[in-house]
Design a protein around this motif. Structure first.
Motif, PDB file in Angstrom:
ATOM      1  N   ALA A  85       0.834  -1.212   0.000  1.00 59.37           N
ATOM      2  CA  ALA A  85       0.000   0.000   0.000  1.00 59.37           C
ATOM      3  C   ALA A  85       0.864   1.256   0.000  1.00 59.37           C
ATOM      4  CB  ALA A  85      -0.932  -0.006   1.201  1.00 59.37           C
ATOM      5  N   ALA A  86       2.061   1.146   0.585  1.00 55.64           N
ATOM      6  CA  ALA A  86       2.987   2.286   0.631  1.00 55.64           C
ATOM      7  C   ALA A  86       3.817   2.399  -0.643  1.00 55.64           C
ATOM      8  CB  ALA A  86       3.902   2.151   1.844  1.00 55.64           C
ATOM      9  N   GLY A  87       3.648   1.460  -1.566  1.00 55.14           N
ATOM     10  CA  GLY A  87       4.353   1.528  -2.844  1.00 55.14           C
ATOM     11  C   GLY A  87       5.826   1.177  -2.780  1.00 55.14           C
ATOM     12  N   LYS A  88       6.209   0.302  -1.831  1.00 51.98           N
ATOM     13  CA  LYS A  88       7.612  -0.092  -1.684  1.00 51.98           C
ATOM     14  C   LYS A  88       7.859  -1.458  -2.345  1.00 51.98           C
ATOM     15  CE  LYS A  88       8.546   3.423   1.124  1.00 51.98           C
ATOM     16  NZ  LYS A  88       9.465   4.528   0.767  1.00 51.98           N
ATOM     17  N   HIS A  89       9.021  -1.615  -2.966  1.00 46.22           N
ATOM     18  CA  HIS A  89       9.425  -2.913  -3.499  1.00 46.22           C
ATOM     19  C   HIS A  89       9.582  -3.895  -2.338  1.00 46.22           C
ATOM     20  CE1 HIS A  89      10.225  -0.752  -7.184  1.00 46.22           C
ATOM     21  NE2 HIS A  89      11.140  -0.004  -6.588  1.00 46.22           N
ATOM     22  N   ILE A  90       9.302  -5.190  -2.597  1.00 48.28           N
ATOM     23  CA  ILE A  90       9.373  -6.130  -1.481  1.00 48.28           C
ATOM     24  C   ILE A  90       9.821  -7.524  -1.901  1.00 48.28           C
ATOM     25  CG2 ILE A  90       6.895  -6.662  -1.699  1.00 48.28           C
ATOM     26  CD1 ILE A  90       6.963  -6.983   1.454  1.00 48.28           C
ATOM     27  N   LEU A  91      10.716  -8.083  -1.082  1.00 47.16           N
ATOM     28  CA  LEU A  91      11.112  -9.481  -1.138  1.00 47.16           C
ATOM     29  C   LEU A  91      10.549 -10.136   0.111  1.00 47.16           C
ATOM     30  CD1 LEU A  91      12.847 -11.926  -2.138  1.00 47.16           C
ATOM     31  CD2 LEU A  91      14.733 -10.973  -0.796  1.00 47.16           C
ATOM     32  N   CYS A  92       9.754 -11.196  -0.053  1.00 46.78           N
ATOM     33  CA  CYS A  92       9.119 -11.858   1.088  1.00 46.78           C
ATOM     34  C   CYS A  92       9.632 -13.279   1.215  1.00 46.78           C
ATOM     35  CB  CYS A  92       7.594 -11.861   0.916  1.00 46.78           C
ATOM     36  SG  CYS A  92       6.688 -12.569   2.317  1.00 46.78           S
ATOM     37  N   GLU A  93       9.904 -13.700   2.429  1.00 45.33           N
ATOM     38  CA  GLU A  93      10.273 -15.095   2.652  1.00 45.33           C
ATOM     39  C   GLU A  93       9.128 -16.016   2.229  1.00 45.33           C
ATOM     40  OE1 GLU A  93      12.591 -17.248   3.488  1.00 45.33           O
ATOM     41  OE2 GLU A  93      14.111 -15.681   3.409  1.00 45.33           O
ATOM     42  N   LYS A  94       9.474 -17.247   1.925  1.00 45.41           N
ATOM     43  CA  LYS A  94       8.443 -18.234   1.581  1.00 45.41           C
ATOM     44  C   LYS A  94       7.879 -18.840   2.876  1.00 45.41           C
ATOM     45  CE  LYS A  94      10.787 -21.682   3.163  1.00 45.41           C
ATOM     46  NZ  LYS A  94      10.257 -22.503   4.279  1.00 45.41           N
ATOM     47  N   PRO A  95       6.680 -19.427   2.839  1.00 46.24           N
ATOM     48  CA  PRO A  95       5.699 -19.292   1.779  1.00 46.24           C
ATOM     49  C   PRO A  95       5.129 -17.878   1.768  1.00 46.24           C
ATOM     50  CG  PRO A  95       4.704 -20.376   3.646  1.00 46.24           C
ATOM     51  CD  PRO A  95       6.161 -20.202   3.984  1.00 46.24           C
ATOM     52  N   LEU A  96       4.551 -17.482   0.639  1.00 46.77           N
ATOM     53  CA  LEU A  96       4.028 -16.129   0.546  1.00 46.77           C
ATOM     54  C   LEU A  96       2.997 -15.875   1.634  1.00 46.77           C
ATOM     55  CD1 LEU A  96       4.044 -13.482  -1.038  1.00 46.77           C
ATOM     56  CD2 LEU A  96       2.281 -14.454  -2.535  1.00 46.77           C
ATOM     57  N   ALA A  97       2.115 -16.825   1.869  1.00 50.72           N
ATOM     58  CA  ALA A  97       1.095 -16.717   2.917  1.00 50.72           C
ATOM     59  C   ALA A  97       0.872 -18.108   3.495  1.00 50.72           C
ATOM     60  CB  ALA A  97      -0.197 -16.145   2.332  1.00 50.72           C
ATOM     61  N   THR A  98      -0.180 -18.265   4.290  1.00 50.97           N
ATOM     62  CA  THR A  98      -0.487 -19.586   4.841  1.00 50.97           C
ATOM     63  C   THR A  98      -1.773 -20.155   4.256  1.00 50.97           C
ATOM     64  OG1 THR A  98      -1.560 -18.530   6.736  1.00 50.97           O
ATOM     65  CG2 THR A  98       0.737 -19.204   7.008  1.00 50.97           C
ATOM     66  N   ASN A  99      -2.378 -19.430   3.306  1.00 48.08           N
ATOM     67  CA  ASN A  99      -3.542 -19.976   2.610  1.00 48.08           C
ATOM     68  C   ASN A  99      -3.682 -19.309   1.245  1.00 48.08           C
ATOM     69  OD1 ASN A  99      -5.548 -17.639   2.810  1.00 48.08           O
ATOM     70  ND2 ASN A  99      -5.039 -17.968   4.971  1.00 48.08           N
ATOM     71  N   GLU A 100      -4.395 -19.964   0.371  1.00 47.00           N
ATOM     72  CA  GLU A 100      -4.537 -19.535  -1.010  1.00 47.00           C
ATOM     73  C   GLU A 100      -5.181 -18.158  -1.138  1.00 47.00           C
ATOM     74  OE1 GLU A 100      -6.862 -21.148  -5.035  1.00 47.00           O
ATOM     75  OE2 GLU A 100      -6.830 -22.343  -3.188  1.00 47.00           O
ATOM     76  N   ALA A 101      -6.218 -17.896  -0.341  1.00 50.89           N
ATOM     77  CA  ALA A 101      -6.940 -16.620  -0.448  1.00 50.89           C
ATOM     78  C   ALA A 101      -6.024 -15.437  -0.158  1.00 50.89           C
ATOM     79  CB  ALA A 101      -8.141 -16.620   0.494  1.00 50.89           C
ATOM     80  N   GLN A 102      -5.241 -15.536   0.912  1.00 52.22           N
ATOM     81  CA  GLN A 102      -4.337 -14.439   1.256  1.00 52.22           C
ATOM     82  C   GLN A 102      -3.219 -14.295   0.222  1.00 52.22           C
ATOM     83  OE1 GLN A 102      -2.970 -14.982   5.295  1.00 52.22           O
ATOM     84  NE2 GLN A 102      -4.830 -14.089   6.160  1.00 52.22           N
ATOM     85  N   ALA A 103      -2.690 -15.425  -0.265  1.00 46.80           N
ATOM     86  CA  ALA A 103      -1.632 -15.365  -1.274  1.00 46.80           C
ATOM     87  C   ALA A 103      -2.143 -14.696  -2.545  1.00 46.80           C
ATOM     88  CB  ALA A 103      -1.117 -16.766  -1.572  1.00 46.80           C
ATOM     89  N   ASP A 104      -3.360 -15.023  -2.962  1.00 45.67           N
ATOM     90  CA  ASP A 104      -3.950 -14.404  -4.150  1.00 45.67           C
ATOM     91  C   ASP A 104      -4.131 -12.903  -3.951  1.00 45.67           C
ATOM     92  OD1 ASP A 104      -4.083 -16.786  -5.505  1.00 45.67           O
ATOM     93  OD2 ASP A 104      -6.203 -17.141  -5.104  1.00 45.67           O
ATOM     94  N   GLU A 105      -4.564 -12.520  -2.752  1.00 44.26           N
ATOM     95  CA  GLU A 105      -4.761 -11.098  -2.450  1.00 44.26           C
ATOM     96  C   GLU A 105      -3.436 -10.345  -2.482  1.00 44.26           C
ATOM     97  OE1 GLU A 105      -6.740  -8.246   1.031  1.00 44.26           O
ATOM     98  OE2 GLU A 105      -7.008 -10.432   1.113  1.00 44.26           O
ATOM     99  N   MET A 106      -2.377 -10.969  -1.959  1.00 46.66           N
ATOM    100  CA  MET A 106      -1.052 -10.348  -1.960  1.00 46.66           C
ATOM    101  C   MET A 106      -0.526 -10.188  -3.382  1.00 46.66           C
ATOM    102  SD  MET A 106       0.436 -12.463   1.306  1.00 46.66           S
ATOM    103  CE  MET A 106       2.098 -11.805   1.370  1.00 46.66           C
ATOM    104  N   ALA A 107      -0.716 -11.219  -4.214  1.00 50.62           N
ATOM    105  CA  ALA A 107      -0.258 -11.149  -5.606  1.00 50.62           C
ATOM    106  C   ALA A 107      -1.010 -10.058  -6.361  1.00 50.62           C
ATOM    107  CB  ALA A 107      -0.439 -12.500  -6.284  1.00 50.62           C
ATOM    108  N   ALA A 108      -2.319  -9.956  -6.127  1.00 51.72           N
ATOM    109  CA  ALA A 108      -3.119  -8.934  -6.796  1.00 51.72           C
ATOM    110  C   ALA A 108      -2.711  -7.532  -6.341  1.00 51.72           C
ATOM    111  CB  ALA A 108      -4.608  -9.172  -6.514  1.00 51.72           C
ATOM    112  N   ALA A 109      -2.459  -7.370  -5.042  1.00 53.64           N
ATOM    113  CA  ALA A 109      -2.049  -6.068  -4.513  1.00 53.64           C
ATOM    114  C   ALA A 109      -0.687  -5.661  -5.052  1.00 53.64           C
ATOM    115  CB  ALA A 109      -2.022  -6.115  -2.980  1.00 53.64           C
TER     116      ALA A 109
END
Length: 348
Positions: A85-109
């Protein structure tokens, strides 16, 4: 100068700080952690000028260009979404999330924010993996028909990395209460990416069985219920109909941290190994009647930290990105759902 903020200052964060500070024109300028003593020690160790007790404080300060998120798995969603939301580049450790819904939301954002977004699938750094993927894309082994993949660890049988029954850094990985998805979520994600990235094919179906073994009286140590899965086996159908098996375990006595893949096609086969921290690629090509396997040279390429910075500078692709992280989370969710149904094969 590209300025980096680190969220989370646990063990893996030391690797992030060290590797980013090695890159010319890059500096880790701040850390975030709710534990003041841990944060202070981490910042002193790596020469980091600023420390914040919360992500909100760091975002309000804002004097950084990119973030590396090294929080526990269950915190990835909550700590990544404000960064996007702050417009910063990001590298995230795996897994991206702990469920499909949140991972999809993160990818879309991430796509909406238009920032560089990557997931730290660390075995993408393995030279043999990258060379094998290149050869498959070039048609070296023809159409893929079958594969066997495994990720073998044994830290539940010996103390090479520490005493799992006394140290929180291992105990939380055995407890769903503490956000663990067990061996499936911890290392299953790596071997699924390892196999399917090299194959260059999507996963169509997964069936899975999970096992949790008795390890302590009452299956609990202190605040940690030992209920996360210890071993996983999967049968996988790729998008072209090829069949394969994928296994992950913490009980592979004799293996500290080894990844193996054998991939078979209509024109040849290949073996892609990461064993004892050594990358090896072998292939059977050409005169297949002799069934001779030869070692293939695999050049060492840039690591994830270097690729992240290159992507920010417009000098390379952001790969693997959040979209890939979401794909893998979907695979993990289907595997978990399959196990709950006794190994029923599910579409991905």
């Amino acid at each position: 100068m590209i300025r980096i903020l680190i969220i989370g200052t646990g063990g893996m964060a030391n690797n992030h700080a060290t590797e980013f500070n090695k890159i010319e024109g890059v500096k880790v300028v701040a850390g975030v952690d709710t534990r003041p003593e841990q944060l202070k020690a981490f910042c002193e160790k790596h020469g980091i000028e600023h420390g914040f007790a919360s992500l909100a404080e760091a975002l309000a300060w804002g004097e950084f260009d990119a973030v590396t998120n090294v929080t526990p798995d269950a915190a990835h969603y909550a700590t990544t979404m404000p960064v996007l939301a702050a417009g910063k580049h990001i590298l995230c450790e795996k897994p991206l999330a702990t469920n499909e819904a949140q991972a999809d939301e993160m990818a879309a954002a991430a796509a909406k924010a238009g920032v560089v977004n990557m997931v730290n699938l660390s075995y993408r750094n393995v030279a043999a993996l990258q060379q094998a993927a290149k050869m498959v894309r070039e048609g070296a082994i023809g159409e893929i028909r079958h594969f066997e993949a495994s990720y073998l660890q044994s830290w539940l049988t010996q103390p090479a990395w520490g005493h799992w029954d006394k140290e929180s850094q291992w105990l939380w990985r055995l407890s769903t209460k503490h956000g663990s998805k067990g061996v499936l979520g911890d290392v299953g994600i790596h071997i699924l990416d390892y196999a399917t990235f090299i194959a260059g094919l999507p996963v169509d179906e997964i069936s899975c069985r999970l096992a949790t073994f008795h390890k302590a009286p009452g299956d609990q140590i202190g605040e940690y219920p030992l209920d996360a899965n210890d071993s996983a086996t999967m049968q996988v159908v790729l998008g072209n109909g090829a069949l394969g098996t994928v296994a992950a375990t913490r009980f592979a006595t004799g293996h500290l941290n080894d990844l193996r893949l054998r991939l078979y096609g209509t024109k040849g086969g290949m073996e892609v190994l990461w064993e004892r921290n050594v990358s090896t690629l072998r292939a059977c090509l050409g005169d297949l009647e002799k069934a001779e396997w030869r070692e293939v040279e695999a050049p060492v390429l840039a690591n994830i930290y270097q690729r992240f910075i290159a992507a920010i500078r417009g000098e390379g692709a952001a790969d693997p990105d959040f979209a890939r992280g979401a794909q893998l989370q979907q695979m993990l969710d289907r595997a978990e759902q399959s196990a709950a149904k006794g190994g029923l094969s599910l579409k991905v």
